[in-house]
Design a protein around this motif. Structure first.
Motif, PDB file in Angstrom:
ATOM      1  N   THR A  48     123.751  18.670  19.397  1.00  0.00           N
ATOM      2  CA  THR A  48     124.489  19.282  20.623  1.00  0.00           C
ATOM      3  C   THR A  48     123.300  20.045  20.850  1.00  0.00           C
ATOM      4  O   THR A  48     122.513  19.539  21.665  1.00  0.00           O
ATOM      5  CB  THR A  48     124.429  20.577  18.904  1.00  0.00           C
ATOM      6  OG1 THR A  48     123.101  21.743  19.299  1.00  0.00           O
ATOM      7  CG2 THR A  48     126.223  20.344  18.452  1.00  0.00           C
TER       8      THR A  48
ATOM      9  N   CYS B  30     139.558  15.800  30.796  1.00  0.00           N
ATOM     10  CA  CYS B  30     138.395  15.609  29.902  1.00  0.00           C
ATOM     11  C   CYS B  30     138.893  15.313  27.870  1.00  0.00           C
ATOM     12  O   CYS B  30     137.857  14.917  27.320  1.00  0.00           O
ATOM     13  CB  CYS B  30     137.313  16.924  29.605  1.00  0.00           C
ATOM     14  SG  CYS B  30     136.498  17.273  31.190  1.00  0.00           S
ATOM     15  N   ILE B  32     140.671  17.683  26.569  1.00  0.00           N
ATOM     16  CA  ILE B  32     140.090  18.352  25.634  1.00  0.00           C
ATOM     17  C   ILE B  32     140.764  19.476  25.675  1.00  0.00           C
ATOM     18  O   ILE B  32     142.195  19.668  26.740  1.00  0.00           O
ATOM     19  CB  ILE B  32     138.595  19.198  26.323  1.00  0.00           C
ATOM     20  CG1 ILE B  32     137.560  17.861  25.780  1.00  0.00           C
ATOM     21  CG2 ILE B  32     138.624  20.596  25.869  1.00  0.00           C
ATOM     22  CD1 ILE B  32     135.913  18.976  26.423  1.00  0.00           C
ATOM     23  N   TYR B  36     140.638  24.935  23.643  1.00  0.00           N
ATOM     24  CA  TYR B  36     139.227  24.624  23.323  1.00  0.00           C
ATOM     25  C   TYR B  36     138.203  25.000  25.037  1.00  0.00           C
ATOM     26  O   TYR B  36     137.126  25.443  24.409  1.00  0.00           O
ATOM     27  CB  TYR B  36     139.108  23.559  23.081  1.00  0.00           C
ATOM     28  CG  TYR B  36     137.284  23.059  22.053  1.00  0.00           C
ATOM     29  CD1 TYR B  36     136.872  22.424  23.147  1.00  0.00           C
ATOM     30  CD2 TYR B  36     137.069  23.637  21.341  1.00  0.00           C
ATOM     31  CE1 TYR B  36     135.390  21.848  22.269  1.00  0.00           C
ATOM     32  CE2 TYR B  36     135.586  23.433  20.905  1.00  0.00           C
ATOM     33  CZ  TYR B  36     134.711  22.755  21.100  1.00  0.00           C
ATOM     34  OH  TYR B  36     133.554  22.407  20.752  1.00  0.00           O
ATOM     35  N   ILE B  47     128.743  22.645  22.810  1.00  0.00           N
ATOM     36  CA  ILE B  47     129.213  21.458  22.649  1.00  0.00           C
ATOM     37  C   ILE B  47     128.379  21.087  22.338  1.00  0.00           C
ATOM     38  O   ILE B  47     127.002  21.096  22.321  1.00  0.00           O
ATOM     39  CB  ILE B  47     129.865  21.545  23.783  1.00  0.00           C
ATOM     40  CG1 ILE B  47     129.027  21.163  24.941  1.00  0.00           C
ATOM     41  CG2 ILE B  47     131.061  22.556  24.322  1.00  0.00           C
ATOM     42  CD1 ILE B  47     129.058  21.770  25.933  1.00  0.00           C
ATOM     43  N   THR B  48     128.636  18.737  22.105  1.00  0.00           N
ATOM     44  CA  THR B  48     127.579  17.748  21.697  1.00  0.00           C
ATOM     45  C   THR B  48     127.463  18.142  23.796  1.00  0.00           C
ATOM     46  O   THR B  48     127.853  17.969  24.323  1.00  0.00           O
ATOM     47  CB  THR B  48     128.259  17.052  21.586  1.00  0.00           C
ATOM     48  OG1 THR B  48     129.402  17.053  22.087  1.00  0.00           O
ATOM     49  CG2 THR B  48     128.907  17.709  19.984  1.00  0.00           C
ATOM     50  N   GLU B  50     127.447  14.916  24.119  1.00  0.00           N
ATOM     51  CA  GLU B  50     128.793  13.911  25.221  1.00  0.00           C
ATOM     52  C   GLU B  50     129.456  14.548  26.362  1.00  0.00           C
ATOM     53  O   GLU B  50     130.046  14.154  26.549  1.00  0.00           O
ATOM     54  CB  GLU B  50     129.452  12.887  23.576  1.00  0.00           C
ATOM     55  CG  GLU B  50     130.273  12.420  24.205  1.00  0.00           C
ATOM     56  CD  GLU B  50     130.885  11.744  22.730  1.00  0.00           C
ATOM     57  OE1 GLU B  50     130.896  12.480  21.942  1.00  0.00           O
ATOM     58  OE2 GLU B  50     131.368  10.467  22.996  1.00  0.00           O
ATOM     59  N   LYS B  51     130.275  15.805  25.394  1.00  0.00           N
ATOM     60  CA  LYS B  51     130.979  16.966  25.765  1.00  0.00           C
ATOM     61  C   LYS B  51     130.632  17.258  27.288  1.00  0.00           C
ATOM     62  O   LYS B  51     131.236  17.286  28.153  1.00  0.00           O
ATOM     63  CB  LYS B  51     131.379  17.798  24.778  1.00  0.00           C
ATOM     64  CG  LYS B  51     132.656  18.605  25.121  1.00  0.00           C
ATOM     65  CD  LYS B  51     133.788  17.442  25.503  1.00  0.00           C
ATOM     66  CE  LYS B  51     134.406  17.357  23.127  1.00  0.00           C
ATOM     67  NZ  LYS B  51     135.250  16.322  23.333  1.00  0.00           N
ATOM     68  N   GLN B  54     130.944  14.793  29.320  1.00  0.00           N
ATOM     69  CA  GLN B  54     133.100  14.373  30.144  1.00  0.00           C
ATOM     70  C   GLN B  54     132.672  15.419  30.830  1.00  0.00           C
ATOM     71  O   GLN B  54     133.665  15.322  32.082  1.00  0.00           O
ATOM     72  CB  GLN B  54     133.326  14.880  28.772  1.00  0.00           C
ATOM     73  CG  GLN B  54     133.163  13.248  27.780  1.00  0.00           C
ATOM     74  CD  GLN B  54     133.752  13.418  25.846  1.00  0.00           C
ATOM     75  OE1 GLN B  54     133.991  14.862  26.067  1.00  0.00           O
ATOM     76  NE2 GLN B  54     134.530  12.413  25.329  1.00  0.00           N
ATOM     77  N   ILE B  55     132.461  16.612  30.628  1.00  0.00           N
ATOM     78  CA  ILE B  55     132.992  17.404  31.461  1.00  0.00           C
ATOM     79  C   ILE B  55     132.006  17.188  32.300  1.00  0.00           C
ATOM     80  O   ILE B  55     133.090  17.632  34.051  1.00  0.00           O
ATOM     81  CB  ILE B  55     132.322  18.864  30.559  1.00  0.00           C
ATOM     82  CG1 ILE B  55     133.266  19.148  30.164  1.00  0.00           C
ATOM     83  CG2 ILE B  55     132.560  20.509  32.309  1.00  0.00           C
ATOM     84  CD1 ILE B  55     132.641  20.837  28.907  1.00  0.00           C
TER      85      ILE B  55
END
Lengths: 76, 76
Positions: A48, B30, B32, B36, B47-48, B50-51, B54-55
């Protein structure tokens, strides 16, 4: 995800070694389990942002210093 | 964690508005869920990394541009 996690793990390891910390000492400083820290450095887990900040704080570096460049990474 | 998540959410929202995207459009880009994405922008979730990537990719900015400065944040 794998590419990103591996690249980030490598940066954590490089920064850790540059600061002269053992993996155990870094895990302790971050209140992270030793084996989990090993998995982070091997790129086996997707941490995270909060964990990123905890590691950066323990390594006394900016969180962005542990972020791989976006170019060349496949982000789905 | 709250301070960090809130500061990061604010940066995502600011960057999203600067790029003229709606929250729905960013969520779609994304992959998503809409609600969320709202929770991310309100700083309700951690968030991670990775997220984060992506964002950043959807907002066409560097992931580091979405990271709040460490100073002033309480990182446990």
């Amino acid at each position: 995800m794998e590419q990103l996690a591996k690249a980030l793990g490598t940066l954590v390891r490089t920064q850790r070694k540059a600061s002269g910390l053992s993996q155990d000492a870094l895990a302790l400083a971050c209140n992270i389990d030793r084996s989990y820290m090993g998995r982070i450095e091997r790129g086996e887990v997707n941490i995270t942002v909060e964990k990123l900040y905890q590691i950066a704080k323990a390594l006394d570096c900016a969180p962005s210093a542990l972020l791989p460049s976006m170019s060349g990474l496949r982000i789905d």
